[in-house]
Design an enzyme around this catalytic site. Structure first.
Site, PDB file in Angstrom:
ATOM      1  N   GLU A 105     112.529 -23.294  33.520  1.00  0.00           N
ATOM      2  CA  GLU A 105     113.023 -22.182  34.239  1.00  0.00           C
ATOM      3  C   GLU A 105     113.813 -22.763  35.508  1.00  0.00           C
ATOM      4  O   GLU A 105     114.303 -21.636  36.258  1.00  0.00           O
ATOM      5  CB  GLU A 105     111.907 -21.155  34.617  1.00  0.00           C
ATOM      6  CG  GLU A 105     111.227 -20.676  33.709  1.00  0.00           C
ATOM      7  CD  GLU A 105     111.951 -19.893  32.793  1.00  0.00           C
ATOM      8  OE1 GLU A 105     113.353 -19.497  33.127  1.00  0.00           O
ATOM      9  OE2 GLU A 105     111.247 -19.018  32.021  1.00  0.00           O
ATOM     10  N   HIS A 126     107.743 -18.361  40.551  1.00  0.00           N
ATOM     11  CA  HIS A 126     107.661 -17.677  39.285  1.00  0.00           C
ATOM     12  C   HIS A 126     106.505 -17.557  38.545  1.00  0.00           C
ATOM     13  O   HIS A 126     105.658 -18.545  38.640  1.00  0.00           O
ATOM     14  CB  HIS A 126     108.883 -18.318  38.456  1.00  0.00           C
ATOM     15  CG  HIS A 126     108.504 -17.767  36.984  1.00  0.00           C
ATOM     16  ND1 HIS A 126     108.707 -16.359  36.568  1.00  0.00           N
ATOM     17  CD2 HIS A 126     108.502 -18.440  35.762  1.00  0.00           C
ATOM     18  CE1 HIS A 126     108.443 -16.106  35.417  1.00  0.00           C
ATOM     19  NE2 HIS A 126     108.417 -17.664  34.638  1.00  0.00           N
TER      20      HIS A 126
END
Length: 225
Positions: A74, A92
């Site tokens: 990510e 996240h």
């Protein structure tokens, strides 16, 4: 070791996030920015098992600068957030209640005034395959004017001036989502109006009088006759 303190901090907060059940297995990722460099969690590692030397360092273009392990998949999302904001850290997670809301809603409504600490109602970014430029762009759109976003069929993301702030934003986001999910099990949650939210904003802008201020109040007591 380059960005040694930031890498140690990532490991410490990774363990806290895992301990709170906000990630499962190797899901979730964190990063810290220092100038033109970013330390990020490694790909495929559970957050409660990473060590500082596992966390690679990249620059703001994604170029690998230091470390032996591949950066999180990510990373494009993290770099997109840094490009748009003055953030010092990004978190996240795949927390249960946040993901549940992201499965069913297009926005987390203002069911509690503390949602203002995240910038207002939390948008749900459109779904795209994880780790892609498309997902990164969707998240950037959802974060406009906000400190948090949910990601459809995926999880949530927050940012802050440092990792402590980004972590607290992630905890607040999950708490708000849990309150919403629990309220929906009872009935239709009451949503605060724009006027009510504006009143909270004004209240927070008003200095709070301390006990000392009240002791020396300019208001004269009534005479006792």
């Amino acid at each position: 070791m380059l960005m040694a303190e930031a890498r140690r901090e990532i490991c410490a907060y990774g363990r806290r996030i895992a301990g709170l059940g906000m990630v499962v297995g190797a899901s979730g990722n964190l990063s810290v920015r220092e100038g033109e460099l970013v330390a990020v969690t490694p790909s495929g590692f559970p957050l409660d098992r990473i060590e500082p030397e596992d966390c690679p360092v990249i620059d703001l273009t994604g170029r690998w600068v230091d470390g032996d392990v591949e950066p999180s998949s990510e990373t494009p999302m993290h770099l997109g957030i840094y490009a748009d904001t003055g953030a010092g850290a990004v978190v996240h997670t795949h927390s249960a209640h946040g993901t549940a809301v992201a499965l069913t809603m297009t926005e987390l409504p203002p069911i509690h005034y503390d949602i203002l600490l995240l910038g207002g109602p939390v948008r749900v970014a459109e779904y795209a395959t994880y780790g892609t430029a498309e997902l990164a762009e969707n998240v950037r759109t959802a974060l406009a004017g906000r400190r948090a976003a949910l990601i459809a069929n995926h999880g949530g993301v927050t940012f802050g001036a440092d990792l402590a702030a980004a972590f607290e934003a992630a905890r607040l986001l999950e708490w708000l989502c849990e309150v919403y999910v629990r309220a929906r099990a009872i009935g239709e949650p009451r949503v605060l109006s724009e006027a009510e939210l504006a009143a909270v904003t004004r209240r927070r802008a008003t200095p709070t009088r301390t006990a000392q201020d009240m002791t020396h109040s300019p208001i004269e007591p009534k005479s006792i006759t």
